[in-house]
Design a protein around this motif. Structure first.
Motif, PDB file in Angstrom:
ATOM      1  N   GLY A  58      -1.658 -23.403  -5.086  1.00 36.06           N
ATOM      2  CA  GLY A  58      -0.685 -22.498  -4.357  1.00 36.06           C
ATOM      3  C   GLY A  58      -1.909 -21.578  -3.856  1.00 36.06           C
ATOM      4  N   THR A  59      -0.532 -20.178  -3.697  1.00 35.10           N
ATOM      5  CA  THR A  59      -0.810 -19.889  -3.139  1.00 35.10           C
ATOM      6  C   THR A  59      -0.238 -18.182  -3.389  1.00 35.10           C
ATOM      7  OG1 THR A  59       1.246 -19.481  -0.750  1.00 35.10           O
ATOM      8  CG2 THR A  59      -1.543 -20.307  -1.115  1.00 35.10           C
ATOM      9  N   ALA A  60      -0.929 -16.819  -3.708  1.00 34.73           N
ATOM     10  CA  ALA A  60      -0.515 -15.346  -3.320  1.00 34.73           C
ATOM     11  C   ALA A  60      -0.836 -14.272  -2.960  1.00 34.73           C
ATOM     12  CB  ALA A  60      -0.832 -15.360  -4.926  1.00 34.73           C
ATOM     13  N   VAL A  64       0.533  -3.854  -2.125  1.00 34.05           N
ATOM     14  CA  VAL A  64       0.654  -2.458  -3.232  1.00 34.05           C
ATOM     15  C   VAL A  64       1.506  -1.354  -2.826  1.00 34.05           C
ATOM     16  CG1 VAL A  64      -0.745  -0.588  -2.751  1.00 34.05           C
ATOM     17  CG2 VAL A  64      -1.740  -2.684  -2.753  1.00 34.05           C
ATOM     18  N   ASP A  65       1.748  -0.712  -3.148  1.00 35.88           N
ATOM     19  CA  ASP A  65       3.463   0.546  -3.655  1.00 35.88           C
ATOM     20  C   ASP A  65       2.868   1.462  -2.981  1.00 35.88           C
ATOM     21  OD1 ASP A  65       4.415  -1.367  -5.204  1.00 35.88           O
ATOM     22  OD2 ASP A  65       3.905   0.179  -7.040  1.00 35.88           O
ATOM     23  N   THR A  66       3.810   1.736  -1.579  1.00 34.42           N
ATOM     24  CA  THR A  66       3.644   3.119  -0.744  1.00 34.42           C
ATOM     25  C   THR A  66       4.726   3.766  -0.732  1.00 34.42           C
ATOM     26  OG1 THR A  66       4.365   2.068   1.180  1.00 34.42           O
ATOM     27  CG2 THR A  66       2.635   1.210   1.091  1.00 34.42           C
ATOM     28  N   PRO A  67       4.696   5.157  -0.515  1.00 36.74           N
ATOM     29  CA  PRO A  67       5.987   5.551  -0.784  1.00 36.74           C
ATOM     30  C   PRO A  67       7.033   4.955   0.198  1.00 36.74           C
ATOM     31  CG  PRO A  67       4.275   6.780   0.260  1.00 36.74           C
ATOM     32  CD  PRO A  67       3.394   5.603   0.152  1.00 36.74           C
ATOM     33  N   ASP A  68       7.266   3.962   1.679  1.00 35.46           N
ATOM     34  CA  ASP A  68       7.880   3.618   1.690  1.00 35.46           C
ATOM     35  C   ASP A  68       8.364   2.012   1.249  1.00 35.46           C
ATOM     36  OD1 ASP A  68       7.700   5.096   4.024  1.00 35.46           O
ATOM     37  OD2 ASP A  68       6.257   4.624   4.881  1.00 35.46           O
ATOM     38  N   GLY A  69       7.810   1.807   0.308  1.00 28.76           N
ATOM     39  CA  GLY A  69       7.994   0.482  -0.635  1.00 28.76           C
ATOM     40  C   GLY A  69       6.584  -0.136  -0.190  1.00 28.76           C
ATOM     41  N   PRO A  70       6.688  -1.639  -1.080  1.00 29.52           N
ATOM     42  CA  PRO A  70       6.044  -2.638  -1.745  1.00 29.52           C
ATOM     43  C   PRO A  70       4.866  -3.210  -0.081  1.00 29.52           C
ATOM     44  CG  PRO A  70       7.087  -3.397  -2.204  1.00 29.52           C
ATOM     45  CD  PRO A  70       7.847  -1.972  -1.534  1.00 29.52           C
ATOM     46  N   VAL A  71       3.787  -3.315   0.032  1.00 28.55           N
ATOM     47  CA  VAL A  71       2.791  -3.940   1.371  1.00 28.55           C
ATOM     48  C   VAL A  71       2.199  -4.764   1.242  1.00 28.55           C
ATOM     49  CG1 VAL A  71       1.856  -2.682   3.187  1.00 28.55           C
ATOM     50  CG2 VAL A  71       3.214  -1.228   2.545  1.00 28.55           C
ATOM     51  N   LYS A  72       2.744  -6.049   1.745  1.00 33.30           N
ATOM     52  CA  LYS A  72       1.562  -6.708   1.008  1.00 33.30           C
ATOM     53  C   LYS A  72      -0.072  -6.491   2.213  1.00 33.30           C
ATOM     54  CE  LYS A  72       0.273 -11.448   2.534  1.00 33.30           C
ATOM     55  NZ  LYS A  72       1.271 -13.029   3.075  1.00 33.30           N
ATOM     56  N   VAL A  73      -0.868  -6.363   1.689  1.00 34.99           N
ATOM     57  CA  VAL A  73      -2.609  -6.371   1.869  1.00 34.99           C
ATOM     58  C   VAL A  73      -3.226  -6.746   1.979  1.00 34.99           C
ATOM     59  CG1 VAL A  73      -2.632  -3.370   1.390  1.00 34.99           C
ATOM     60  CG2 VAL A  73      -3.074  -5.437  -0.753  1.00 34.99           C
ATOM     61  N   ALA A  74      -3.102  -8.171   1.593  1.00 33.12           N
ATOM     62  CA  ALA A  74      -3.871  -9.718   0.911  1.00 33.12           C
ATOM     63  C   ALA A  74      -3.298 -11.221   0.681  1.00 33.12           C
ATOM     64  CB  ALA A  74      -4.976  -9.418   0.007  1.00 33.12           C
ATOM     65  N   ASP A  75      -3.579 -12.278   0.719  1.00 32.38           N
ATOM     66  CA  ASP A  75      -3.261 -12.901   0.065  1.00 32.38           C
ATOM     67  C   ASP A  75      -4.628 -14.027  -0.392  1.00 32.38           C
ATOM     68  OD1 ASP A  75      -3.748 -14.389   2.566  1.00 32.38           O
ATOM     69  OD2 ASP A  75      -2.393 -14.418   3.288  1.00 32.38           O
ATOM     70  N   PHE A  76      -3.949 -15.063  -1.109  1.00 32.99           N
ATOM     71  CA  PHE A  76      -5.001 -15.732  -1.821  1.00 32.99           C
ATOM     72  C   PHE A  76      -4.554 -17.070  -2.102  1.00 32.99           C
ATOM     73  CE2 PHE A  76      -6.220 -11.475  -3.745  1.00 32.99           C
ATOM     74  CZ  PHE A  76      -7.600 -10.881  -3.588  1.00 32.99           C
ATOM     75  N   THR A  77      -5.834 -17.874  -2.144  1.00 31.19           N
ATOM     76  CA  THR A  77      -5.364 -19.192  -2.146  1.00 31.19           C
ATOM     77  C   THR A  77      -6.585 -20.162  -3.369  1.00 31.19           C
ATOM     78  OG1 THR A  77      -5.152 -20.966  -0.806  1.00 31.19           O
ATOM     79  CG2 THR A  77      -6.952 -20.155   0.150  1.00 31.19           C
TER      80      THR A  77
END
Length: 147
Positions: A58-60, A64-77
């Motif tokens: 699978g993948t994940a 990361v939380d920011t003032p504008d909401g969560p931001v996807k910074v990477a993915d893992f497999t």
């Protein structure tokens, strides 16, 4: 997936690439196989880290939380390890890890991992070597971003 298959998977994880098979077999033996459904959190930013996860299937997504909401910074497999910083450094989780698909992982508890490092100093040396290489790569990437 049996113990030998888990050892083969651990050999593919860069953090463990220099560790002999007998010690990887011990690591696999003391780990727990966990299943997460799509959208389920493996861990949350800010919480105390008690385990690292090696993705078996699978993948994940890393958020990361920011003032504008969560931001996807990477993915893992498959064969990636996530959550290792919190079990090595006694710092709160630096990100939230969410299963992007149904996911199977091998969870290595902080206590078991630290016990392994204490009992086998050569394992500690290999882990430090890999972490040093990661730091070197990150410094080079930061240098490129600043230029």
């Amino acid at each position: 997936m049996g113990l030998n298959t888990e050892v083969e998977t651990l050999k593919k994880v860069p953090l463990f690439k220099g560790i002999e098979a007998a010690k990887l077999k011990l690591l696999a033996f003391i780990s727990d196989r966990l299943f997460f459904t799509q959208g389920e959190h493996l861990c949350d930013q800010g919480e105390t880290g008690d385990a690292a996860y090696i993705i078996l299937d699978g993948t994940a997504d890393v958020l990361v939380d920011t003032p504008d909401g969560p931001v996807k910074v990477a993915d893992f497999t498959v064969n990636d390890i996530v959550g290792e910083i919190a079990i090595l450094c006694d710092v709160p989780r630096t990100a939230t890890i969410v299963a992007a698909t149904d996911l199977e992982a091998l969870a290595i508890s902080k206590d078991n991992f630290l016990k392994l490092l204490r009992e086998f100093p050569d394992v500690s040396l290999e882990v430090m070597r890999e972490l040093g290489q990661r730091l070197d790569r990150m410094n080079k990437e930061l240098t490129l971003l600043k230029s």
